[in-house]
Write an enzyme that holds these catalytic residues in place. Structure first.
Site, PDB file in Angstrom:
ATOM      1  N   GLY A   1      -0.970   2.669   0.024  1.00  0.00           N
ATOM      2  CA  GLY A   1      -1.528   3.558   1.045  1.00  0.00           C
ATOM      3  C   GLY A   1      -1.081   4.989   0.827  1.00  0.00           C
ATOM      4  O   GLY A   1      -1.571   5.692  -0.064  1.00  0.00           O
TER       5      GLY A   1
ATOM      6  N   SER B   1       4.097  -0.232   2.008  1.00  0.00           N
ATOM      7  CA  SER B   1       5.202   0.669   1.671  1.00  0.00           C
ATOM      8  C   SER B   1       5.625   0.615   0.201  1.00  0.00           C
ATOM      9  O   SER B   1       6.809   0.637  -0.119  1.00  0.00           O
ATOM     10  CB  SER B   1       6.394   0.415   2.609  1.00  0.00           C
ATOM     11  OG  SER B   1       5.956   0.505   3.951  1.00  0.00           O
TER      12      SER B   1
ATOM     13  N   HIS C   1      -9.064  -5.519   5.706  1.00  0.00           N
ATOM     14  CA  HIS C   1      -7.774  -4.830   5.865  1.00  0.00           C
ATOM     15  C   HIS C   1      -7.272  -5.050   7.290  1.00  0.00           C
ATOM     16  O   HIS C   1      -8.071  -5.097   8.236  1.00  0.00           O
ATOM     17  CB  HIS C   1      -7.938  -3.338   5.560  1.00  0.00           C
ATOM     18  CG  HIS C   1      -6.629  -2.639   5.416  1.00  0.00           C
ATOM     19  ND1 HIS C   1      -5.873  -2.272   6.509  1.00  0.00           N
ATOM     20  CD2 HIS C   1      -5.912  -2.282   4.316  1.00  0.00           C
ATOM     21  CE1 HIS C   1      -4.753  -1.703   6.071  1.00  0.00           C
ATOM     22  NE2 HIS C   1      -4.754  -1.702   4.752  1.00  0.00           N
TER      23      HIS C   1
ATOM     24  N   ASN D   1      -5.506   3.047  -1.448  1.00  0.00           N
ATOM     25  CA  ASN D   1      -6.342   3.022  -0.247  1.00  0.00           C
ATOM     26  C   ASN D   1      -6.055   4.300   0.540  1.00  0.00           C
ATOM     27  O   ASN D   1      -5.000   4.435   1.142  1.00  0.00           O
ATOM     28  CB  ASN D   1      -5.982   1.773   0.581  1.00  0.00           C
ATOM     29  CG  ASN D   1      -6.730   1.719   1.898  1.00  0.00           C
ATOM     30  OD1 ASN D   1      -7.651   2.502   2.142  1.00  0.00           O
ATOM     31  ND2 ASN D   1      -6.340   0.782   2.767  1.00  0.00           N
ATOM     32  N   TRP D   2      -7.014   5.217   0.513  1.00  0.00           N
ATOM     33  CA  TRP D   2      -6.807   6.506   1.180  1.00  0.00           C
ATOM     34  C   TRP D   2      -6.971   6.415   2.696  1.00  0.00           C
ATOM     35  O   TRP D   2      -6.721   7.394   3.396  1.00  0.00           O
ATOM     36  CB  TRP D   2      -7.780   7.548   0.624  1.00  0.00           C
ATOM     37  CG  TRP D   2      -7.418   8.065  -0.736  1.00  0.00           C
ATOM     38  CD1 TRP D   2      -6.415   7.604  -1.552  1.00  0.00           C
ATOM     39  CD2 TRP D   2      -8.045   9.147  -1.435  1.00  0.00           C
ATOM     40  NE1 TRP D   2      -6.390   8.338  -2.709  1.00  0.00           N
ATOM     41  CE2 TRP D   2      -7.374   9.297  -2.671  1.00  0.00           C
ATOM     42  CE3 TRP D   2      -9.105  10.008  -1.150  1.00  0.00           C
ATOM     43  CZ2 TRP D   2      -7.742  10.270  -3.610  1.00  0.00           C
ATOM     44  CZ3 TRP D   2      -9.469  10.971  -2.083  1.00  0.00           C
ATOM     45  CH2 TRP D   2      -8.795  11.098  -3.297  1.00  0.00           C
ATOM     46  N   LYS D   3      -7.487   5.272   3.171  1.00  0.00           N
ATOM     47  CA  LYS D   3      -7.747   5.105   4.613  1.00  0.00           C
ATOM     48  C   LYS D   3      -8.596   6.285   5.119  1.00  0.00           C
ATOM     49  O   LYS D   3      -9.446   6.755   4.352  1.00  0.00           O
ATOM     50  CB  LYS D   3      -6.423   4.944   5.371  1.00  0.00           C
ATOM     51  CG  LYS D   3      -5.555   3.845   4.747  1.00  0.00           C
ATOM     52  CD  LYS D   3      -4.376   3.452   5.568  1.00  0.00           C
ATOM     53  CE  LYS D   3      -3.603   2.355   4.850  1.00  0.00           C
ATOM     54  NZ  LYS D   3      -2.487   1.846   5.623  1.00  0.00           N
TER      55      LYS D   3
ATOM     56  N   GLU E   1      -0.783  -8.231   2.299  1.00  0.00           N
ATOM     57  CA  GLU E   1      -0.210  -7.053   2.972  1.00  0.00           C
ATOM     58  C   GLU E   1       0.339  -7.461   4.332  1.00  0.00           C
ATOM     59  O   GLU E   1      -0.406  -7.465   5.325  1.00  0.00           O
ATOM     60  CB  GLU E   1      -1.306  -6.010   3.230  1.00  0.00           C
ATOM     61  CG  GLU E   1      -1.730  -5.222   2.054  1.00  0.00           C
ATOM     62  CD  GLU E   1      -2.225  -3.828   2.459  1.00  0.00           C
ATOM     63  OE1 GLU E   1      -1.884  -2.883   1.776  1.00  0.00           O
ATOM     64  OE2 GLU E   1      -2.929  -3.707   3.471  1.00  0.00           O
TER      65      GLU E   1
HETATM   66  P1  13P Z   1       1.363   2.103   2.974  1.00  0.00           P
HETATM   67  O1  13P Z   1       1.491   2.029   1.476  1.00  0.00           O
HETATM   68  O2  13P Z   1       1.203   3.497   3.478  1.00  0.00           O
HETATM   69  O3  13P Z   1       2.426   1.315   3.670  1.00  0.00           O
HETATM   70  O4  13P Z   1      -0.046   1.397   3.342  1.00  0.00           O
HETATM   71  C1  13P Z   1      -0.286   0.133   2.864  1.00  0.00           C
HETATM   72  C2  13P Z   1      -1.714  -0.219   3.099  1.00  0.00           C
HETATM   73  O5  13P Z   1      -2.101  -0.535   4.201  1.00  0.00           O
HETATM   74  C3  13P Z   1      -2.625  -0.168   1.939  1.00  0.00           C
HETATM   75  O6  13P Z   1      -3.832  -0.794   2.210  1.00  0.00           O
END
Ligand code: 13P
Length: 251
Positions: free
Chosen positions: A232, A211, A95, A11-13, A165
């Site tokens: 992420g 994480s 999300h 997930n690149w956000k 999550e």
């Molecule tokens: P991180 O892996 O950066 O903690 O993010 C997790 C996330 O929200 C994936 O959707």
């Protein structure tokens, strides 16, 4: 019985800042993933980069979306419908960062149903804000599961993916402990079994996110007993993401 592939979703956000950078990262990920056979890799960039990345894709990576709206078309400024996305593709829904902006369980449930109707695989995100000693978080999770699925019919379950999550484990230095991940993924399956009273719920993949890194990916899958990962930050760094995928591949 054929062994299901481990599903790893990046997930690149809202990253990276330019299309050129997105292409560079995607090129790097493809180079890292070309020999993988036991892992299904999905990358979800911001919408605006999807078509550019699709042109570069040779099928080794599946491109997915980070959200969509439940209506097909119409006066919904800024929204994107399920029909506008690639059929049989993946879409992250509910999300915690979207829920934090006001998305409710009811909205999420409408999105999940519309996604499946349009032949997509929704990745339904669930997770508590905090873990209290008295187990209140389990009530929270149960309600979130029930309400986010809403009236999802049994016949739609084969397309569903769940991503657990916990909000407190996102963006941290360490992930949740594998034993706790295992316990919670069993709890999620138990609630699904209560709702649907069907053995088929056992085949719904439950992913863990929060994480995840190359260092902890393998033990999260083996000891946490989840069927995949939602990643992420590390999915934006091709070398690290490649190491993570290789750790999962050789399980
Ligand atoms: P991180 O892996 O950066 O903690 O993010 C997790 C996330 O929200 C994936 O959707």
């Amino acid at each position: 019985m054929k062994k299901e592939k481990i599903l790893v979703v990046g997930n690149w956000k809202m990253n990276p800042e330019t299309a050129n950078k997105a292409k560079e990262i995607f090129r790097g990920i493809k180079a890292e993933t070309k020999d993988l056979k036991n892992t299904k890799i999905v990358v979800c960039p911001p919408f605006v980069y999807l078509s550019d990345l699709e042109k570069m894709n040779d099928g080794s990576v599946i491109l997915g979306a980070q959200d969509m709206f439940w209506e097909k078309s119409g006066p919904f400024t800024g929204e994107i419908s399920a029909q506008m996305l690639e059929k049989e593709g993946y879409v992250i829904l509910g999300h915690s960062e979207r829920r934090g902006l006001g998305e409710t369980d009811e909205m999420v449930s409408k999105k999940v149903i519309s996604a499946i109707k349009a032949h997509l695989h929704p990745i339904l995100c669930l997770g508590e804000k905090i873990r209290d000693e008295h187990g209140e978080y389990l009530h929270f999770l149960r309600n979130q599961i029930i309400n986010s699925l809403g009236k999802l019919p049994k016949t739609y379950l084969s397309k569903l993916v769940i991503a657990y999550e916990p909000i407190w484990a996102i963006g941290q230095a360490e992930a949740m402990k594998p034993a706790d991940i295992h316990e919670t993924s069993l709890f999620i399956k138990k609630v699904l079994a209560e709702i649907y009273k069907q053995k088929t719920i056992l085949s719904i993949p439950v992913l863990y996110g929060g994480s995840v890194s190359a260092d902890n990916a393998k033990e999260i899958i083996t000891l946490g007993e989840v069927q995949g990962l939602l990643v992420g930050r590390e999915s934006l760094a091709p070398k690290k993401f490649g190491e993570l995928l290789k750790a999962v591949e050789i399980l």
